[in-house]
Design an enzyme around this catalytic site. Structure first.
Site, PDB file in Angstrom:
ATOM      1  CG  ASP A 313      37.219 -38.221 -66.006  1.00 28.06           C
ATOM      2  OD1 ASP A 313      36.213 -38.842 -65.370  1.00 28.06           O
ATOM      3  OD2 ASP A 313      37.311 -36.983 -65.677  1.00 28.06           O
ATOM      4  CD  GLU A 519      31.848 -34.207 -67.086  1.00 27.66           C
ATOM      5  OE1 GLU A 519      32.632 -34.835 -67.394  1.00 27.66           O
ATOM      6  OE2 GLU A 519      31.301 -35.077 -65.736  1.00 27.66           O
TER       7      GLU A 519
HETATM    8  C1  BGC Z   1      34.465 -36.157 -64.796  1.00 29.62           C
HETATM    9  C2  BGC Z   1      34.834 -36.894 -63.136  1.00 29.62           C
HETATM   10  C3  BGC Z   1      34.062 -37.593 -62.505  1.00 29.62           C
HETATM   11  C4  BGC Z   1      33.726 -39.178 -63.759  1.00 29.62           C
HETATM   12  C5  BGC Z   1      32.635 -40.278 -63.183  1.00 29.62           C
HETATM   13  C6  BGC Z   1      33.631 -37.793 -65.571  1.00 29.62           C
HETATM   14  O1  BGC Z   1      33.076 -37.188 -67.415  1.00 29.62           O
HETATM   15  O2  BGC Z   1      35.312 -35.678 -65.461  1.00 29.62           O
HETATM   16  O3  BGC Z   1      34.256 -35.680 -62.605  1.00 29.62           O
HETATM   17  O4  BGC Z   1      34.065 -38.216 -61.568  1.00 29.62           O
HETATM   18  O5  BGC Z   1      33.700 -38.597 -64.840  1.00 29.62           O
HETATM   19  O6  BGC Z   1      31.201 -39.709 -62.676  1.00 29.62           O
END
Ligand code: BGC
Length: 749
Positions: A313, A519
């Site tokens: 990630d 997030e």
């Molecule tokens: C998230 C992921 C995402 C990635 C790319 C991360 O912060 O946890 O779910 O796919 O960013 O955007």
């Protein structure tokens, strides 16, 4: 073979790939792909290999970085440095905010041109994006309800259709790889990413996730088709269950629980043939998953049988030393992560990853075999997508992006998600002549209906939302007529004005819930709905005008204080771009609601007991499962009667299957859909059994007076659980069966 403008490696691949007919489409056979991958690999330098393991963000190669210019324009010098000099094999993300599909095609074409014509081997880029509720970074695409709402439909066909339409629109944008679905279990309601999950039950999540993946990749994973994309199950494993509820904080999950609840949806995705996996940013039991060979190798590949590649990630190799503190520096972190099994690093904003990894290999600290393994896995997916065949976007796909047909599917998904939680004295549906006041912080914004991952990461840029879509208020005006609908914007301190305006109305539609977040910025310390919203509801109740609460929220915010005086309550979750219309249809009775909770809606912030609790968690008034509404709950404008719950045998012997049937009748006056939910509870087991677990479900549509017999087939594995030795076990004994308000039992010998 000479191909104008296409490097020799691609031309030879076209020749070598033998094409088979499969599901009406042409795909290269797996053996041929393996041979081709080996051939490419044999020609690669260490630098080129490590480049394939590197993923960089779009803004990093755009003009003005770090203050990337709007509108986004690629910076040829930065692009060259990344793609040609550092051989980077993957780019991700949106850079700034959603682009039109046409603009996406230009961006991807520029990137592929650089990779294919300027780099030595001409290996195409694999572009990846978060298209978590439709192609949410493509302007005017079809934006579906978020996954928690899709789960509330309990309609696997809709999940597959969402996958299909998303794949189409993402691929129409020139992008062949989608970082979705989220298959973490939504068992921690505080977690700000709860709405990205399919809720608290592993079976429901497995079914919805499986179908969505098949929608994205195709029934036979024909991801080379121009309307399919490679899927990415995330965030493997345990990310969704932080003890505190705060994003990216530790999960403590005993192995038995991990296997019982958290692995099954990922296993279903592996069984669906999913192409890639993204790793949990955080840790389980003190072990960051990015540094764990157990999770990334033994469990994922050796045991679960995954065959794709593993992407980290965002920044998460950095995080091994910066945040998790299991590595002393970046070098140590890279070594740990690559050795643990990370194939591709979502770096995403520097080029040190490749420089350091090359040095680690040269100094013998990371064996070249591990690099080859990672690159082999990545190239294989690139071949399977067909990138070596044709890395460029297909302009013929553009015309259908956001088309009416897709929008109709989206509307149906939003309708079926909406969950009627209260309807006292059958207040709903409202007569279309009713005079209505609409208010509340979620009444007149598209952003609140969509939530995070919409146009921008946080989804909160209301001004960037499409003009043509309806908010709840706008949709109500269309449905009930301008003359019948008044709106007052809730400013935070105009309660008196709102109350005065409500007094002569037939009903108040009070839209509460959450503003968009995504997030970690969505962390909260209290699951209760904010006090100003509670106060607004209480003030409106005093008018005695019936108040209908519409909850627009990504997680179940506690409304215990205002629940009993609401005349009706609709949970809309984050219903997407058609959510406003769907809500209006339900309020007016143009659609009979049928959504069922994919989670337990708690009554108290500190009582987060889930539906599949142990028997000991629900034994008396001092210790019980007493949520506001239970998992699986949802009302209708019609009534259903369950009868004749019957089994084809009372004793099921080893190796046998059991048929369970029930008759469902629509006993009301409207056509309606019902989700028939079959739960089984083990009466006695060597590991304390849950009261009941969802094992099967079926959604049916009945006219008034119509009955249908629904039959489920239970297999031995449906009776199993994870035993004391952390291995699956099936034990003889008595089992309870629950469907609707009926109950029976059988014995397994
Ligand atoms: C998230 C992921 C995402 C990635 C790319 C991360 O912060 O946890 O779910 O796919 O960013 O955007």
């Amino acid at each position: 073979m000479k191909c104008k403008g296409i490097p020799s490696i691609i031309c030879s691949s076209i020749m070598i790939i033998l094409l088979n007919v499969c599901s009406g489409s042409l795909i290269a056979s797996e053996n041929d792909i393996d041979n081709k991958v080996d051939e490419v690999l044999s020609r690669m330098t260490l630098e080129e290999k490590v480049g394939q393991m590197t993923q960089i963000s779009l803004e990093f190669i755009s003009k003005g970085y770090p203050n990337t210019e709007v509108p986004l324009t690629l910076d040829p010098e930065r692009m060259r440095k990344v793609i040609v000099d550092h051989h980077v094999g993957s780019i991700l993300n949106v850079g700034t905010h959603a682009h039109t599909a046409e603009r996406w095609q230009e961006i991807i074409t520029e990137l592929q041109n650089m990779a294919v014509t300027q780099s030595r081997l001409g290996i195409p880029i694999i572009y990846g994006i978060d298209a978590v509720h439709g192609a949410n970074y493509t302007k005017d695409a079809t934006l579906f309800p978020q996954s928690i709402a899709m789960a509330a439909t309990w309609n696997k066909d809709l999940s597959r259709q969402e996958g299909e339409i998303t794949a189409y629109e993402v691929r129409a944008s020139g992008i062949p790889w989608n970082f979705n679905p989220v298959l973490g279990m939504g068992r921690q309601p505080l977690w700000p990413r709860l709405w990205e999950t399919y809720g608290e039950d592993p079976y429901l999540a497995s079914v919805m996730g499986y179908e969505y993946i098949k929608g994205l990749e195709g029934e036979n994973n024909t991801i080379s088709q121009n309307n399919k994309v490679a899927a990415c199950m995330k965030h493997y494993l345990g990310y969704s269950f932080p003890l505190t509820g705060q994003d990216r904080t530790p999960a403590w999950i005993p192995e038995r629980m991990l296997r019982e609840y958290f692995i099954p949806p990922f296993q279903a995705a592996v069984d669906a043939g999913i192409s890639t996996v993204m790793v949990n940013s955080s840790e389980i039991n003190g072990v960051p998953v990015h540094s764990s060979p157990f999770y990334l190798k033994e469990l994922l590949f050796d045991e679960m049988g995954f065959e794709g590649f593993v992407v980290s990630d965002w920044l998460d190799i950095h995080n091994l030393y910066q945040r998790e503190k299991v590595a002393v520096d970046y070098r140590d972190a890279i070594k740990q992560a690559v050795m643990a099994g990370i194939d591709m690093s979502m770096v995403p904003l520097d080029l040190d990853f490749s420089t350091i990894l090359i040095d680690l290999v040269k100094k013998g600290e990371v064996p070249i075999s591990r690099i080859d393994e990672a690159v082999r896995r990545i190239l294989k997916v690139k071949f399977r997508i067909g990138l070596f065949d044709n890395p460029y976007p297909d302009p013929s796909l553009l015309s259908k992006v956001g088309c009416e047909k897709f929008s109709q599917v989206n509307r149906q998904a939003a309708r079926e998600a909406i969950t009627l939680l209260e309807n006292r004295d059958s207040l709903l549906p409202l007569n279309k002549n009713a005079r209505i006041l609409v208010t509340g912080p979620t009444a007149d914004k598209l952003s609140v209906l969509n939530g995070g991952w919409t146009i921008t990461w946080q989804g909160d840029q209301e001004k960037l939302y499409p003009q043509g879509k309806n908010t709840i208020f706008e949709a109500l005006v269309h449905t009930f007529g301008k003359q019948n609908v008044d709106y007052i914007e809730y400013s935070g301190d105009n309660t008196t004005q709102i109350v005065n305006e409500a007094k002569d109305k037939n009903a108040v539609i009070l839209c509460l819930g959450e503003q968009p977040y995504c997030e970690t910025p969505g962390n909260i310390k209290d699951l209760s709905l904010e006090q100003d919203q509670i106060k607004l509801a209480k003030a409106l109740y005093k008018t005695n005008v019936p108040v209908i609460l519409i909850l627009v929220e990504g997680r179940p915010r506690i409304i215990q204080e205002i629940e009993s005086s609401a005349r009706a309550i609709l949970l809309a979750y984050l219903p997407g771009m058609e959510g406003g219309n769907a809500i209006a249809e339900v309020i007016a009775g143009d659609f009979n609601p049928c959504g069922k909770l994919p989670l337990t809606y708690p009554r108290y912030p500190n009582d987060l007991t889930l539906y599949d609790h142990k028997v000991s968690e629900d034994i008396n008034e001092f210790c019980n499962y007493n949520p506001q509404w239970p998992f699986g709950y949802g009302l209708s404008y019609t009534t259903f009667e369950f009868s004749n719950l019957s089994l084809d045998k009372n004793i099921m012997h080893k190796g046998e299957e059991l048929k369970i049937s029930v008759t469902v009748k629509n006993t009301g006056k409207r056509r309606g859909m019902q989700v028939v939910q079959l739960y089984i509870g083990d009466r006695v087991a060597s590991v304390t059994p849950s009261h009941k677990r969802l094992k099967k479900f079926s959604k049916i549509d009945l006219e008034p007076g119509e009955s249908r017999q629904v039959t489920f087939l239970i297999q031995e594995k449906d009776l199993g659980f994870i035993g004391r030795d952390n291995k699956p076990i099936i034990e003889p004994g008595d089992f309870n069966v629950f469907i609707g308000d009926l109950q029976t039992s059988f014995t397994y010998k």
